[in-house]
Design a protein around this motif. Structure first.
Motif, short mmCIF file in Angstrom:
data_model
loop_
_atom_site.label_atom_id
_atom_site.label_comp_id
_atom_site.label_asym_id
_atom_site.label_seq_id
_atom_site.Cartn_x
_atom_site.Cartn_y
_atom_site.Cartn_z
N TRP B 22 -21.95 -25.65 -59.88
CA TRP B 22 -21.66 -25.73 -58.44
C TRP B 22 -20.71 -26.88 -58.12
CZ3 TRP B 22 -21.98 -22.03 -55.19
CH2 TRP B 22 -22.96 -21.05 -55.32
N VAL B 23 -21.01 -28.06 -58.68
CA VAL B 23 -20.18 -29.24 -58.38
C VAL B 23 -18.76 -29.04 -58.89
CG1 VAL B 23 -19.87 -31.70 -58.86
CG2 VAL B 23 -22.15 -30.82 -58.32
N PHE B 24 -18.66 -28.55 -60.14
CA PHE B 24 -17.33 -28.39 -60.73
C PHE B 24 -16.55 -27.29 -59.99
CE2 PHE B 24 -17.57 -30.38 -65.23
CZ PHE B 24 -18.11 -31.52 -64.67
N THR B 25 -17.24 -26.23 -59.57
CA THR B 25 -16.55 -25.16 -58.85
C THR B 25 -16.02 -25.68 -57.51
OG1 THR B 25 -18.03 -23.57 -59.86
CG2 THR B 25 -16.82 -22.81 -57.92
N LEU B 26 -16.84 -26.47 -56.83
CA LEU B 26 -16.43 -27.02 -55.54
C LEU B 26 -15.19 -27.90 -55.69
CD1 LEU B 26 -17.46 -27.08 -52.57
CD2 LEU B 26 -18.51 -29.28 -53.13
N LEU B 27 -15.26 -28.81 -56.70
CA LEU B 27 -14.12 -29.72 -56.93
C LEU B 27 -12.88 -28.91 -57.33
CD1 LEU B 27 -15.99 -32.56 -58.83
CD2 LEU B 27 -15.13 -32.64 -56.48
N GLY B 28 -13.08 -27.92 -58.21
CA GLY B 28 -11.96 -27.08 -58.65
C GLY B 28 -11.34 -26.31 -57.50
N LEU B 30 -11.20 -27.21 -54.42
CA LEU B 30 -10.42 -28.12 -53.58
C LEU B 30 -9.00 -28.28 -54.10
CD1 LEU B 30 -13.00 -30.94 -52.72
CD2 LEU B 30 -11.95 -29.30 -51.15
N ILE B 31 -8.91 -28.49 -55.43
CA ILE B 31 -7.56 -28.72 -55.98
C ILE B 31 -6.77 -27.41 -55.97
CG2 ILE B 31 -8.08 -28.41 -58.47
CD1 ILE B 31 -5.83 -31.12 -57.05
N LEU B 32 -7.47 -26.28 -56.20
CA LEU B 32 -6.78 -24.99 -56.14
C LEU B 32 -6.20 -24.75 -54.74
CD1 LEU B 32 -8.95 -22.45 -58.17
CD2 LEU B 32 -6.55 -23.00 -58.54
N LEU B 33 -7.01 -25.04 -53.72
CA LEU B 33 -6.54 -24.85 -52.34
C LEU B 33 -5.36 -25.77 -52.05
CD1 LEU B 33 -9.95 -24.56 -50.45
CD2 LEU B 33 -8.26 -22.76 -50.79
N PHE B 34 -5.47 -27.01 -52.58
CA PHE B 34 -4.39 -27.97 -52.37
C PHE B 34 -3.06 -27.45 -52.94
CE2 PHE B 34 -2.00 -31.60 -54.17
CZ PHE B 34 -1.67 -32.25 -52.99
N ILE B 35 -3.16 -26.78 -54.11
CA ILE B 35 -1.92 -26.27 -54.73
C ILE B 35 -1.47 -24.96 -54.06
CG2 ILE B 35 -0.96 -25.30 -56.88
CD1 ILE B 35 -2.91 -27.20 -58.38
#
Lengths: 350, 274
Positions: B22-28, B30-35
């Motif tokens: 869950w934590v890693f998916t959430l963080l991932g 965020l960066i995916l959306l940023f890109i």
């Protein structure tokens, strides 16, 4: 004949030193040694893959020391076969003759002969990634033999195979050796495999040849501690010999005095194979005829055989068949008698 | 207390694994959306009429064509000169190899405007190499040749690294066996090594091409004219504002996306052993 004279090869962190070998045409020669002893480096040097610092390699009077691998007329098969994964089985087999620019009719004729000999017809259209271990070895052998090599170099050809497949491939290689009259140099770390397949054997250790000779001679008469231990003599002791008034020779180690037929004098080593020692479960007294009493200190069940170590001292290990072991009803701590035939006590100076 | 301590442990481990997911998916995410959000917004929410006009605008089309062409030339030069070097890095040992391998990646990390100035020092007509080329009719200031060397300098490390890794993945014993079978070193390379490495090399070439097309900093120092697409985007933005810059930028993003989809397809096929 393949002749190696005073060969030295220097690689980062390793060197082959002063290698001398003579391998007759048609010989099945096994180069055996532990891991990182230099056996594959020596095989690859014969194949022309490493620069020789000093020495020469002769193939039938032809000095091939400086020749490129493609001009040596040698075949090579690695343990994992090193089949070209982007080519089919048929393309792998034909590779050697294709790069030599031979006409397709020649390639087809030679391929048909080897396919029949190795019985690999159904594999020809397959990708090499879809082959079993035994099939891969057969294809690698066919590929190496396509160019009619003067010497076939096999690097641990049975090492990655399961026991059943290993037996099949072993028979296949021996059949090829016999039917084609090939000269084979076979590298292995397995001494039993070396004795089973080799007519002549060289034991290699730390980049140097330690002993060369017929397989049976190496097995019975190792001439150094390294070879004795590597050939699984197991009972290898440093000691000294004393010559008696009647000319009898006795090897003395710890509390034991072993009569021997060997004639080495002074400080030396003794190697006694565990299968040469007889174990008697009676309370016979020690005697002058190499009978020793002691307690069993260790029993290792190896399936069809059992290894029993008895403290004399020194500790001496013998091999019993499973059936013999069961009949004697042995256990650790039990006193037993060992009988060592004088002919089994092989002495050497190292 | 559980009768089976093992099952309790497994349960804890499963719980720990889920929270990590869950934590890693959430963080991932965020960066995916940023890109992805800026890129998608640019492509899908830009004015379709303006996009259409941009596709018909001769200056835009000529600029994009020039960018693609110059990056292709740079990639071709990088292929011819870089792939052999990558092979040497993968297969040979020589003094200073480690340092050279590190230096090869330097153009990726230096500021690209600085890279442009460094190139100007060597290829400018006041300097020896530049004078040499000028003597045979090639000059690098405000010319296609200047754009090509700027693109080559900043993007060739991508191809070299990709080719080096793909050569390293080819078992050296395959080459050795090929040699014992009668192949010369050239034949072993052409018939064994390259056919096994080409997919990654092509992927590296596409990456180099895409990276070359996007180069701005080094190109603007050497060749403000003729105008490549990244400079055109900058010009339009500076002169006319955001609305005029977006269509050209959106086209460049679409071209880059196509290249990356191509690269990923190639790499997946290689991994699948196709």
């Amino acid at each position: 004949m393949l002749k190696i004279e005073g060969l030295r090869v220097e690689l980062p962190g390793f060197a082959l030193q002063d290698i001398h070998l003579e391998i007759a045409n048609g010989d099945y020669f096994v180069l055996v040694g532990p891991s990182a002893s230099g056996k594959t480096v020596l095989l690859e040097t014969i194949a022309g893959m490493h620069r020789v610092s000093t020495g020469h390699i002769w193939l039938d009077q032809r000095d091939i020391t400086g020749l490129e691998p493609e001009r040596r007329q040698l075949g090579m098969v690695y343990q994992d076969c090193a089949l070209f994964p982007h080519l089919s089985v048929a393309e792998n087999i034909a590779f050697g003759l294709k790069v030599r620019g031979r006409p397709p009719s020649d390639i087809a004729r030679q391929q048909e002969r080897l396919v029949r000999l190795l019985d690999i017809g159904p594999l020809l259209a397959r990708r090499t990634t879809r082959l079993s271990g035994g099939e891969r070895q057969k294809v690698a052998l066919a590929r190496a033999l396509m160019t009619d090599p003067e010497v076939l170099l096999l690097d641990e050809p049975l090492g990655a195979l399961d026991p059943q497949t290993r037996e099949n491939v072993r028979e296949e290689i021996i059949k090829l050796h016999t039917e084609l009259g090939l000269t084979i140099i076979h590298v292995t770390h397995d001494f039993e495999e070396a004795v089973a397949m080799g007519q002549n054997i060289a034991v290699i250790g730390a980049g140097a040849i330690r002993q060369v000779g017929p397989a049976d001679e190496i097995f019975r008469h190792p001439d150094s501690e390294f070879v004795a231990r590597f050939t699984m003599a197991v009972n290898v002791f440093p000691g000294r010999t004393e010559v008696g008034p009647a000319g009898t020779s006795t090897f003395v180690v710890a509390d034991a005095r072993l009569l021997t037929r060997s004639t080495v004098e002074g400080p030396c080593w003794a190697a006694i194979r565990p299968d040469s020692i007889q174990l008697v479960a009676t309370s016979s007294e020690a005697g002058p005829d190499n009978r020793f009493t002691g307690q069993i200190s260790r029993i290792i069940n190896k399936g069809s055989v059992v290894e029993v170590t008895v403290d004399l001292p020194p500790a001496m290990t013998c091999l019993l068949t499973r059936h013999g072991f069961d009949q004697l009803d042995l256990a650790v701590g039990r006193p037993v008698c060992l009988v060592v035939p004088p002919a089994a006590v092989h002495l050497f100076q190292d | 207390m559980s009768k089976h301590p093992g099952s309790q442990l497994r349960g804890k481990s499963r719980g720990g694994g889920q929270s990590l997911n869950w934590v890693f998916t959430l963080l991932g995410m965020l960066i995916l959306l940023f890109i992805l959000v800026p890129l998608f917004k640019m492509v899908f929410l830009s004015n379709k009429q303006a996009l259409g006009q941009a596709l018909l605008d001769p200056q835009t089309l000529s600029s994009i064509g020039l960018t693609i062409y110059a990056a292709l030339i740079a990639t071709a030069i990088g292929f011819v000169l870089g792939v052999p070097l990558a092979y040497l890095f993968a297969r040979r040992e020589f003094p200073g190899k480690g340092i050279l391998e590190g230096l090869i990646d330097l153009p990726i990390v230096v500021p690209h405007s600085a890279a442009g100035i460094a190139l100007l020092f060597v290829f400018g007509s006041n300097f020896l190499v530049g004078r040499g080329f000028k003597a045979v009719g090639i000059q690098f200031i405000d010319s296609l040749a200047g754009i090509v060397i700027a693109m080559l300098f900043v993007s060739v490390p991508i191809l070299i690294t990709s080719a080096k890794e793909s050569f390293r993945k080819v078992d050296v014993r395959l080459e050795k066996v090929a040699r014992t079978l009668g192949a010369s070193p050239w034949q072993a390379f052409a018939r064994v090594t390259f056919p096994l490495a080409w997919r990654s090399i092509l992927a590296g070439s596409l990456m180099m091409w895409a990276r070359g097309m996007s180069e701005f900093g080094a190109v603007i120092i050497l060749a403000y004219h003729p105008t490549v697409a990244p400079i055109l985007v900058y010009q339009r933005f500076e002169t006319y504002g955001l609305a005029q810059a977006i269509p050209v930028a959106a086209i460049m993003i679409m071209i880059s996306a196509l290249v990356f989809i191509g690269v990923q397809t190639l790499l997946r096929r290689r991994d699948a052993g196709a």
